[in-house]
Design a protein around this motif. Structure first.
Motif, mmCIF file in Angstrom:
data_model
loop_
_atom_site.group_PDB
_atom_site.id
_atom_site.type_symbol
_atom_site.label_atom_id
_atom_site.label_comp_id
_atom_site.label_asym_id
_atom_site.label_seq_id
_atom_site.Cartn_x
_atom_site.Cartn_y
_atom_site.Cartn_z
ATOM 1 N N ASP A 373 39.778 14.526 -1.200
ATOM 2 C CA ASP A 373 39.422 13.777 0.002
ATOM 3 C C ASP A 373 37.905 13.662 0.085
ATOM 4 O OD1 ASP A 373 39.249 12.618 2.415
ATOM 5 O OD2 ASP A 373 40.305 14.168 3.535
ATOM 6 N N ILE A 374 37.387 12.427 -0.033
ATOM 7 C CA ILE A 374 35.931 12.257 -0.058
ATOM 8 C C ILE A 374 35.419 11.502 1.158
ATOM 9 C CG2 ILE A 374 35.761 12.347 -2.561
ATOM 10 C CD1 ILE A 374 35.563 9.271 -2.537
ATOM 11 N N VAL A 375 36.305 11.253 2.146
ATOM 12 C CA VAL A 375 35.824 10.593 3.359
ATOM 13 C C VAL A 375 35.232 11.646 4.295
ATOM 14 C CG1 VAL A 375 37.357 8.612 3.249
ATOM 15 C CG2 VAL A 375 38.165 10.711 4.300
ATOM 16 N N TYR A 376 34.275 11.237 5.097
ATOM 17 C CA TYR A 376 33.549 12.181 5.944
ATOM 18 C C TYR A 376 34.256 12.332 7.288
ATOM 19 C CZ TYR A 376 29.977 11.709 2.411
ATOM 20 O OH TYR A 376 29.306 11.708 1.210
ATOM 21 N N PRO A 377 34.668 13.538 7.622
ATOM 22 C CA PRO A 377 35.474 13.745 8.839
ATOM 23 C C PRO A 377 34.707 13.503 10.133
ATOM 24 C CG PRO A 377 34.878 15.857 7.853
ATOM 25 C CD PRO A 377 34.459 14.798 6.878
ATOM 26 N N ASP A 378 33.364 13.602 10.075
ATOM 27 C CA ASP A 378 32.569 13.446 11.295
ATOM 28 C C ASP A 378 32.275 11.981 11.627
ATOM 29 O OD1 ASP A 378 32.247 16.247 11.722
ATOM 30 O OD2 ASP A 378 30.814 16.270 10.069
ATOM 31 N N LEU A 379 32.671 11.062 10.746
ATOM 32 C CA LEU A 379 32.414 9.643 10.971
ATOM 33 C C LEU A 379 33.713 8.919 11.317
ATOM 34 C CD1 LEU A 379 30.013 8.861 7.962
ATOM 35 C CD2 LEU A 379 29.403 9.551 10.299
ATOM 36 N N THR A 380 33.579 7.766 11.945
ATOM 37 C CA THR A 380 34.752 6.924 12.199
ATOM 38 C C THR A 380 35.119 6.173 10.919
ATOM 39 O OG1 THR A 380 33.453 4.997 12.861
ATOM 40 C CG2 THR A 380 34.016 6.612 14.584
ATOM 41 N N VAL A 381 36.255 5.487 10.958
ATOM 42 C CA VAL A 381 36.688 4.714 9.792
ATOM 43 C C VAL A 381 35.641 3.662 9.439
ATOM 44 C CG1 VAL A 381 38.437 3.111 8.931
ATOM 45 C CG2 VAL A 381 39.130 5.096 10.300
ATOM 46 N N ARG A 382 35.166 2.935 10.444
ATOM 47 C CA ARG A 382 34.159 1.900 10.191
ATOM 48 C C ARG A 382 32.865 2.511 9.656
ATOM 49 N NH1 ARG A 382 33.291 -3.182 12.243
ATOM 50 N NH2 ARG A 382 34.948 -2.936 13.790
ATOM 51 N N GLU A 383 32.419 3.627 10.224
ATOM 52 C CA GLU A 383 31.171 4.255 9.785
ATOM 53 C C GLU A 383 31.269 4.734 8.347
ATOM 54 O OE1 GLU A 383 29.640 5.950 14.143
ATOM 55 O OE2 GLU A 383 30.893 7.194 12.824
ATOM 56 N N ASN A 384 32.438 5.237 7.936
ATOM 57 C CA ASN A 384 32.620 5.648 6.547
ATOM 58 C C ASN A 384 32.449 4.469 5.596
ATOM 59 O OD1 ASN A 384 33.587 8.457 5.509
ATOM 60 N ND2 ASN A 384 34.468 8.302 7.562
ATOM 61 N N LEU A 385 33.023 3.319 5.958
ATOM 62 C CA LEU A 385 32.917 2.148 5.101
ATOM 63 C C LEU A 385 31.491 1.603 5.080
ATOM 64 C CD1 LEU A 385 36.256 0.343 6.041
ATOM 65 C CD2 LEU A 385 35.721 1.519 3.907
ATOM 66 N N LEU A 386 30.823 1.603 6.231
ATOM 67 C CA LEU A 386 29.436 1.136 6.276
ATOM 68 C C LEU A 386 28.541 2.034 5.431
ATOM 69 C CD1 LEU A 386 29.071 0.259 10.084
ATOM 70 C CD2 LEU A 386 29.299 -1.342 8.178
ATOM 71 N N TYR A 387 28.750 3.340 5.543
ATOM 72 C CA TYR A 387 27.959 4.310 4.774
ATOM 73 C C TYR A 387 28.161 4.095 3.275
ATOM 74 C CZ TYR A 387 26.260 8.928 3.285
ATOM 75 O OH TYR A 387 25.588 9.956 2.671
ATOM 76 N N SER A 388 29.436 3.912 2.872
ATOM 77 C CA SER A 388 29.733 3.675 1.456
ATOM 78 C C SER A 388 29.119 2.367 0.984
ATOM 79 C CB SER A 388 31.247 3.650 1.250
ATOM 80 O OG SER A 388 31.574 3.366 -0.085
ATOM 81 N N GLY A 389 29.182 1.316 1.833
ATOM 82 C CA GLY A 389 28.629 0.029 1.454
ATOM 83 C C GLY A 389 27.128 0.076 1.247
ATOM 84 N N ARG A 390 26.436 0.808 2.128
ATOM 85 C CA ARG A 390 24.981 0.898 2.009
ATOM 86 C C ARG A 390 24.565 1.618 0.730
ATOM 87 N NH1 ARG A 390 25.049 2.709 8.209
ATOM 88 N NH2 ARG A 390 24.960 0.642 9.173
ATOM 89 N N LEU A 391 25.401 2.538 0.261
ATOM 90 C CA LEU A 391 25.077 3.281 -0.953
ATOM 91 C C LEU A 391 25.451 2.538 -2.224
ATOM 92 C CD1 LEU A 391 26.134 6.928 0.015
ATOM 93 C CD2 LEU A 391 23.819 6.033 -0.248
#
Length: 436
Positions: A373-391
């Protein structure tokens, strides 16, 4: 003991007959174990069909009587099709509708072969081309892949027809809505999800409407929302006037047969098109073939063949499952294919769409999801995708483009309703494991 056996046999026989008859009663069925709102929506869904079912019943009554004239079916409304329990459609004393799909099947199935062609069915339903396509797609989707008794493109079996006829007809009936139907739908959605001070329904709230999700996928709702945004300019929502005017057109576009093969993730397809434009189909996807694939790992002085001379193919537009016991090399096979087996030596031939290539050369259109599991538990679903997109997205990708891709990704995965929900982990409640 004998009486007990007889009672059990009668109960089983009764259940079997009940399933066989396939009658659907529109009272508060299963209301004790289902939310009242769900039962109410189901009642409303089928109640919309009553005029259509009355016409269908009248046509079937004519066929059953051998009456082949072509008078207006409305003339037969008061005939035997409504008041007797032996008819195809009748009303209970409380006003509930009971439609006998089994009797429908018997009347139309003149060859008695246990199947009906969609052309035979539509001789009675008289659906438009668009509605018929939706009806057929609905029935085909409910036919078991292993059922060899029917040709899914042209036929439907009795069990599938009896069980799913009303649902398929209800979904098809949503297409080509009248202005009055569009107006009623908007008011139902507004009552369910609320409106702003201007009486508009917020765009993103359409994802939360059970009235739309009953017959549209998130990806279809997403495209519809974007088309309303293009029409609405700076508006923060959809007014009743805009909905009544454009909803039938946008519904027709997102329900077009080519929509399933549409690369709606492309921004050029998300924007508003001219009314006569059709959705552009995407390319055929990636077809991956591999031959004599090997993965060897050095362990001390030994060389171990983790993947040993494997040949296979992953066809485009399909889902392929790799099955095997624990430690049999499933993950190693995928790692070898995707260029992630850094811990060993990979040999063999890999072809992408018939050409010698490597999967890692196509990272822009491929996603690799590891077991961990590599999604961040402290972020929302949208924030996880935005974070991944920026990287991961190329340098120069704007925040607007990243946000748009995040929205598209959530729509394609059916996650739009939980976009702002915290992912969570074992100690904090969040989204479900499947959603994660």
């Amino acid at each position: 003991l004998l009486l007990l056996v007889i009672k059990i046999c009668r109960r089983k026989a009764g259940r079997k007959m009940e399933r066989l008859k396939g009658r659907i009663n529109l009272d508060a069925m299963n209301a004790r174990i289902r939310p009242k709102t769900e039962v109410k929506r189901e009642q409303e869904k089928y109640a919309r069909l009553r005029p259509k079912l009355e016409v269908i019943s009248a046509r079937l009554s004519k066929i059953r009587r051998g009456d082949n004239d072509h008078d207006d079916p409305q003339d037969a409304m008061a005939g035997a099709g409504l008041e007797k329990q032996t008819s195809i459609l009748y009303l209970t004393k409380s006003g509930d509708i009971i439609f006998d799909a089994n009797r429908f099947f018997d009347v139309v199935d003149t060859s008695n072969n246990g199947t009906l062609s969609f052309s035979e069915i539509n001789e009675v339903l008289c659906l438009s081309d668009e509605q018929l396509r939706a009806f057929i797609a609905n029935m085909r989707g409910r036919t078991s892949p292993g059922d060899r008794s029917v040709r899914k493109d042209t036929e439907v079996s009795r069990p599938v027809f009896v069980k799913h006829f009303l649902d398929a007809l209800a979904d098809a009936s949503y297409l080509e809505p009248t202005a009055k139907e569009a107006e009623d739908l908007f008011r139902q959605i507004a009552e369910e999800v609320g409106t702003n001070d201007s009486g508009e329904v917020a765009y993103d709230m359409l994802f939360h409407s059970s009235y739309l999700s009953a017959f549209l996928r998130d990806s279809q709702i997403y495209v519809m929302i974007n088309r309303f945004k293009q029409r609405g300019g700076r508006s923060k929502g959809i007014s009743e006037r805009e909905w009544v005017e454009f909803y039938p057109l946008f519904l027709s576009q997102v329900c077009h047969p080519n929509f399933l093969s549409t690369n709606f993730m492309s921004t050029k397809n998300i924007g508003l098109k001219d009314e006569d434009d059709q959705l552009e189909p995407e390319l055929g996807g990636l077809d991956v073939a591999f031959q004599n694939l090997c993965l060897t790992v050095d362990v001390g002085k030994q060389t171990i063949n983790v993947v040993d001379d494997v040949t296979g193919r992953l066809r485009s537009s399909t889902m392929t499952a790799v099955m095997g016991g624990s430690g049999s090399g499933k993950s190693s096979l995928l790692n070898a294919l995707c260029g992630r087996a850094f811990y060993g030596k990979v040999t063999g031939t890999v072809k992408i769409n018939g050409n010698d290539s490597l999967i890692e050369e196509h990272k822009a259109v491929i996603g690799f999801v590891p077991q961990d599991d590599i999604v961040y538990p402290d972020l929302t679903v949208r924030e996880n995708l935005l974070y991944s997109g920026r990287l991961q997205l190329p340098a120069g990708t704007t925040e607007e483009e990243i946000s748009e891709l995040a929205d598209v990704t959530m729509a394609s995965l059916g996650l739009s309703r939980i976009a702002n929900s915290l992912v969570g982990d074992a100690t904090r409640r969040g989204i479900s494991g499947g959603e994660k």
